[in-house]
Motif scaffolding. Structure first.
Motif, PDB file in Angstrom:
ATOM      1  N   ARG A  37       0.841  -1.210   0.000  1.00  0.00           N
ATOM      2  CA  ARG A  37       0.000   0.000   0.000  1.00  0.00           C
ATOM      3  C   ARG A  37       0.867   1.247   0.000  1.00  0.00           C
ATOM      4  O   ARG A  37       0.609   2.207  -0.726  1.00  0.00           O
ATOM      5  N   TYR A  38       1.900   1.255   0.843  1.00  0.00           N
ATOM      6  CA  TYR A  38       2.793   2.407   0.925  1.00  0.00           C
ATOM      7  C   TYR A  38       3.454   2.692  -0.423  1.00  0.00           C
ATOM      8  O   TYR A  38       3.631   3.845  -0.811  1.00  0.00           O
ATOM      9  N   ASP A  39       3.843   1.642  -1.128  1.00  0.00           N
ATOM     10  CA  ASP A  39       4.510   1.805  -2.414  1.00  0.00           C
ATOM     11  C   ASP A  39       3.600   2.512  -3.417  1.00  0.00           C
ATOM     12  O   ASP A  39       4.020   3.450  -4.091  1.00  0.00           O
ATOM     13  N   VAL A  40       2.363   2.079  -3.503  1.00  0.00           N
ATOM     14  CA  VAL A  40       1.403   2.703  -4.415  1.00  0.00           C
ATOM     15  C   VAL A  40       1.182   4.164  -4.038  1.00  0.00           C
ATOM     16  O   VAL A  40       1.210   5.057  -4.896  1.00  0.00           O
ATOM     17  N   VAL A 110      -3.341  11.978   2.621  1.00  0.00           N
ATOM     18  CA  VAL A 110      -3.446  10.517   2.577  1.00  0.00           C
ATOM     19  C   VAL A 110      -4.303  10.052   3.742  1.00  0.00           C
ATOM     20  O   VAL A 110      -4.113  10.500   4.872  1.00  0.00           O
ATOM     21  N   ALA A 111      -5.220   9.147   3.449  1.00  0.00           N
ATOM     22  CA  ALA A 111      -6.001   8.475   4.488  1.00  0.00           C
ATOM     23  C   ALA A 111      -5.884   6.981   4.210  1.00  0.00           C
ATOM     24  O   ALA A 111      -6.640   6.419   3.425  1.00  0.00           O
ATOM     25  N   PHE A 115     -10.559   5.161   7.763  1.00  0.00           N
ATOM     26  CA  PHE A 115     -12.005   5.011   7.928  1.00  0.00           C
ATOM     27  C   PHE A 115     -12.451   3.545   7.966  1.00  0.00           C
ATOM     28  O   PHE A 115     -13.636   3.262   7.888  1.00  0.00           O
ATOM     29  N   ASN A 116     -11.496   2.621   8.113  1.00  0.00           N
ATOM     30  CA  ASN A 116     -11.836   1.200   8.088  1.00  0.00           C
ATOM     31  C   ASN A 116     -12.616   0.735   9.310  1.00  0.00           C
ATOM     32  O   ASN A 116     -13.429  -0.173   9.219  1.00  0.00           O
ATOM     33  N   ASN A 142      -7.155   4.913   0.991  1.00  0.00           N
ATOM     34  CA  ASN A 142      -6.976   3.479   0.984  1.00  0.00           C
ATOM     35  C   ASN A 142      -8.024   2.884   1.896  1.00  0.00           C
ATOM     36  O   ASN A 142      -7.952   3.067   3.110  1.00  0.00           O
ATOM     37  N   GLY A 143      -8.949   2.159   1.340  1.00  0.00           N
ATOM     38  CA  GLY A 143      -9.976   1.535   2.147  1.00  0.00           C
ATOM     39  C   GLY A 143      -9.775   0.043   2.298  1.00  0.00           C
ATOM     40  O   GLY A 143     -10.648  -0.656   2.802  1.00  0.00           O
ATOM     41  N   LEU A 144      -8.611  -0.470   1.874  1.00  0.00           N
ATOM     42  CA  LEU A 144      -8.344  -1.888   2.011  1.00  0.00           C
ATOM     43  C   LEU A 144      -8.207  -2.247   3.469  1.00  0.00           C
ATOM     44  O   LEU A 144      -7.648  -1.502   4.255  1.00  0.00           O
ATOM     45  N   HIS A 145      -8.690  -3.410   3.824  1.00  0.00           N
ATOM     46  CA  HIS A 145      -8.696  -3.805   5.229  1.00  0.00           C
ATOM     47  C   HIS A 145      -7.595  -4.801   5.566  1.00  0.00           C
ATOM     48  O   HIS A 145      -7.255  -4.983   6.717  1.00  0.00           O
ATOM     49  N   SER A 146      -7.071  -5.507   4.583  1.00  0.00           N
ATOM     50  CA  SER A 146      -6.000  -6.467   4.890  1.00  0.00           C
ATOM     51  C   SER A 146      -4.995  -6.511   3.769  1.00  0.00           C
ATOM     52  O   SER A 146      -5.106  -5.838   2.787  1.00  0.00           O
TER      53      SER A 146
END
Length: 146
Positions: A37-40, A110-111, A115-116, A142-146
């Motif tokens: 995620r950080y890379d993107v 960046v968020a 909000f997860n 980023n709304g990914l949870h895992s």
């Protein structure tokens, strides 16, 4: 269970002695997925400018971002005192504050997972709208949870 209790349990279970421990202490599944995620996000930010990391947690994105984009001026915020104190002790620019208290503008906001957990849909939409209003060039969610 409220958010503070939720994250305090993860922090107590994993601590913050290593990058892997910090990822798990923030309820991320793994350091590898966190770095993906950080890379993107860092590629989207570019090589310079100001960045607000809303929901910075332990501030690990700051270190990753500094390696990839050393001319970026990073500022993080988080509401959890344990995370903020830990980040500050490691020299990371993270302040304890609610995202609605932020008034400054940044090139990038960046968020990443902010909000997860613990936000109703209405609260999340209001928070996202506020953060977008602070972003002069880009807003990364980023709304990914895992």
């Amino acid at each position: 269970m409220d958010n503070n209790t939720f994250y305090s349990r993860f922090y107590a279970a994993f601590g913050s002695n290593t990058e892997e421990a910090r990822a798990k202490a923030q309820a991320w599944e793994s350091l590898i997925k966190q770095y993906a995620r950080y890379d993107v996000m860092s590629k989207e930010i570019g090589l310079e400018g100001t960045v607000l990391d809303a929901g910075a947690g332990l501030g690990d994105f700051a270190g990753f971002l500094n390696k990839m984009n050393p001319n970026v001026n990073y500022e993080g915020i988080d509401i959890y005192p344990l995370y903020v104190k830990d980040a500050q002790l490691r020299g990371i620019n993270v302040k304890q504050m609610d995202l609605f208290e932020v008034k400054n503008h940044y090139d990038t906001v960046v968020a990443g997972g902010t909000f997860n957990i613990g936000f109703s849909m209405q609260q999340a939409i209001k928070g996202i709208a506020h953060l977008i209003s602070l972003a002069d060039k880009r807003f990364i969610l980023n709304g990914l949870h895992s």
